[in-house]
Design an enzyme around this catalytic site. Structure first.
Site, PDB file in Angstrom:
ATOM      1  N   GLY A 244       0.765  -1.236   0.000  1.00 58.52           N
ATOM      2  CA  GLY A 244       0.000   0.000   0.000  1.00 58.52           C
ATOM      3  C   GLY A 244       0.795   1.284   0.000  1.00 58.52           C
ATOM      4  N   GLY A 281       3.114  -3.881  -4.486  1.00 61.37           N
ATOM      5  CA  GLY A 281       2.739  -4.052  -5.888  1.00 61.37           C
ATOM      6  C   GLY A 281       3.230  -2.865  -6.676  1.00 61.37           C
ATOM      7  N   ARG A 325      -6.914   2.977 -15.378  1.00 60.94           N
ATOM      8  CA  ARG A 325      -6.820   3.652 -14.081  1.00 60.94           C
ATOM      9  C   ARG A 325      -7.455   5.045 -14.050  1.00 60.94           C
ATOM     10  NH1 ARG A 325      -2.607   5.058 -11.796  1.00 60.94           N
ATOM     11  NH2 ARG A 325      -3.263   4.586  -9.666  1.00 60.94           N
ATOM     12  N   TYR A 329     -10.247   5.112 -11.324  1.00 64.16           N
ATOM     13  CA  TYR A 329      -9.855   5.706 -10.047  1.00 64.16           C
ATOM     14  C   TYR A 329      -9.568   7.199 -10.119  1.00 64.16           C
ATOM     15  CZ  TYR A 329      -8.526   0.763  -9.211  1.00 64.16           C
ATOM     16  OH  TYR A 329      -8.509  -0.599  -9.102  1.00 64.16           O
ATOM     17  N   CYS A 355     -15.448   4.505 -27.700  1.00 64.87           N
ATOM     18  CA  CYS A 355     -16.761   5.145 -27.791  1.00 64.87           C
ATOM     19  C   CYS A 355     -17.413   5.200 -26.413  1.00 64.87           C
ATOM     20  CB  CYS A 355     -17.645   4.389 -28.787  1.00 64.87           C
ATOM     21  SG  CYS A 355     -19.157   5.273 -29.211  1.00 64.87           S
ATOM     22  N   TYR A 384      -1.058  -2.013 -12.419  1.00 61.04           N
ATOM     23  CA  TYR A 384      -2.498  -1.873 -12.689  1.00 61.04           C
ATOM     24  C   TYR A 384      -2.742  -1.214 -14.044  1.00 61.04           C
ATOM     25  CZ  TYR A 384      -2.442  -2.980  -7.773  1.00 61.04           C
ATOM     26  OH  TYR A 384      -2.187  -3.605  -6.574  1.00 61.04           O
TER      27      TYR A 384
END
Length: 430
Positions: A244, A281, A325, A329, A355, A384
């Site tokens: 994280g 990650g 992403r 997000y 589209c 990601y």
């Protein structure tokens, strides 16, 4: 920190010109740097080893969901990295890449019976249990196999953190893990079963966390739980601290350092005599990758500002199906021209060809002049990015390239249209 730099005015991936890669593999395409992956892993390894007294022989288990490319995983495996996995497919990828079962952690809120059985069969390091229902299923599966797999109970400390609400995983209303008191009870139930070997606790409160404070609070909760469990007669030898820690997508300089992060973890765990596990990650992969794209055209809208006039749309051949992403997000990715033109900065809306109104990467991004055919790169796209890509709008899946010094390899090819059709056999009555 990354290894994408300008040489003679043009952006390179280590020693390879991005212009040459675009000519060889086309665009859009993901490009990864071996040197950056190696550097980031080595920094975390060194930081953890500096606190071996408090963290033990800490395992670094890369979160496969961030970037599951086999060559990326194999690069990390050769460095001694483990894997944090959330499906049978990810376990199989980790094994295929050379990560042994004893360095694989199996997490996830919805593991099936078949996946749990597979994890036991291949001998993963531990299974992180996330509910009472899962614990009971695992006991039955392990009993049928005559096994006693190592497990950790994933705790939800009611401390959520992260760069966006959709990547916060430790809040009271999030689906992950169990509350503290329930975790204590589940640990006792697991200890009473001859078919499980409870070894520790796990916690992961979110992603892209830019402050150490919420993680430190969560880890203090784990510390108190260890003391309680030991007072109740249970053995606790491991703490899985999750991942994280954020990365500087915006070029921040005040983000927590890896060294400060490891020191904080050691300070909280000091004296417990446990072995820590980290599950980074994006920390390892984000800045190790970019998405290479080409400008299709620049659309200049006329009319009054109230009617959207004056907007300049930079239409790229990369779309939200290639880099999800920003749409998912509201994520930021710096966009840089591979070979910038001279001239005053201009405001562009960065959009793709999909589209959908959500196929927009940024509004009013200030960039040098750009024209049709110019190459650009979305930076910080190694985590990601490709893993979330799709073939929406029947666009071929974006390829991936790994660079190592002056050499490069296509590590996932772009399918042809015939490849795509071959995966969809037509019903025999059509």
């Amino acid at each position: 920190m990354h290894h994408f730099d300008r040489i003679d005015g043009a952006l390179h991936a280590e020693g390879v010109p991005l212009e040459a890669l675009a000519g060889a593999v086309g665009t859009p395409a993901y490009v990864y740097s071996t040197a950056t992956l190696t550097r980031h892993y080595s920094l975390l390894r060194a930081a953890a080893d500096a606190h071996r007294g408090a963290l033990g022989d800490a395992l670094i288990a890369f979160a496969v969901k961030a970037n599951s490319n086999l060559s990326v995983l194999a690069t990390l495996a050769r460095l001694g990295c483990g894997a944090d996995t959330v499906s049978e497919g990810e376990i199989r990828r980790a094994l295929k890449a050379g990560i042994p079962g004893e360095r694989i952690i199996f997490s996830g809120v919805g593991k099936t019976d078949a996946e749990l059985a597979f994890a036991i069969e291949v001998g993963v390091r531990q299974i992180n249990v996330e509910s009472g229902a899962e614990l009971e299923r695992l006991i039955a599966i392990a009993a049928a196999k005559g096994s006693a797999p190592a497990i950790a109970i994933r705790v939800n400390p009611k401390i959520g953190a992260g760069g966006h609400a959709k990547i916060t995983t430790g809040g009271a209303t999030d689906k992950f893990g169990v509350p503290v008191e329930e975790a204590i009870d589940l640990y006792a139930r697991a200890s009473a079963s001859p078919h499980l070997t409870p070894v520790g606790l796990a916690c992961h409160i979110g992603s892209q966390i830019m402050s150490l404070a919420p993680m430190e609070a969560a880890f203090h909760t784990l510390r108190e739980m260890v003391l309680t469990l030991r007072a109740n007669g249970h053995s606790v030898t491991r703490l899985d601290l999750g991942g994280g820690l954020g990365v500087p997508y915006h070029g921040q300089t005040d983000t927590p350092s890896i060294a400060d992060y490891a020191a904080m973890c050691a300070r909280v765990l000091e004296g417990l005599g446990v072995e820590a596990a980290f599950e980074p990650g994006r920390l390892l992969a984000a800045n190790a990758g970019l998405l290479l794209s080409r400008v299709i055209q620049v659309n200049q809208r006329t009319g009054s500002p109230e009617e959207g006039g004056g907007r300049r749309f930079l239409v790229l051949d990369a779309g939200m199906n290639d880099l999800m992403r920003p749409a998912l997000y509201d994520a930021f990715h710096d966009l840089v021209p591979v070979r910038p033109r001279e001239g005053e900065l201009r405001a562009y809306d960065l959009v793709g060809p999909i589209c959908e109104s959500t196929d927009i990467f940024a509004r009013d991004r200030m960039l040098p002049p750009l024209e049709a055919g110019d190459l650009v790169a979305f930076m910080g796209a190694g985590a990601y990015g490709a893993v979330l890509a799709s073939e929406y709008n029947s666009r071929p899946l974006v390829p991936e390239v790994l660079v190592d010094g002056d050499r490069w390899a296509m590590v996932r090819s772009r399918p042809s249209y015939e490849d795509m059709w071959a995966r969809e056999p037509r019903a025999d009555w059509l």
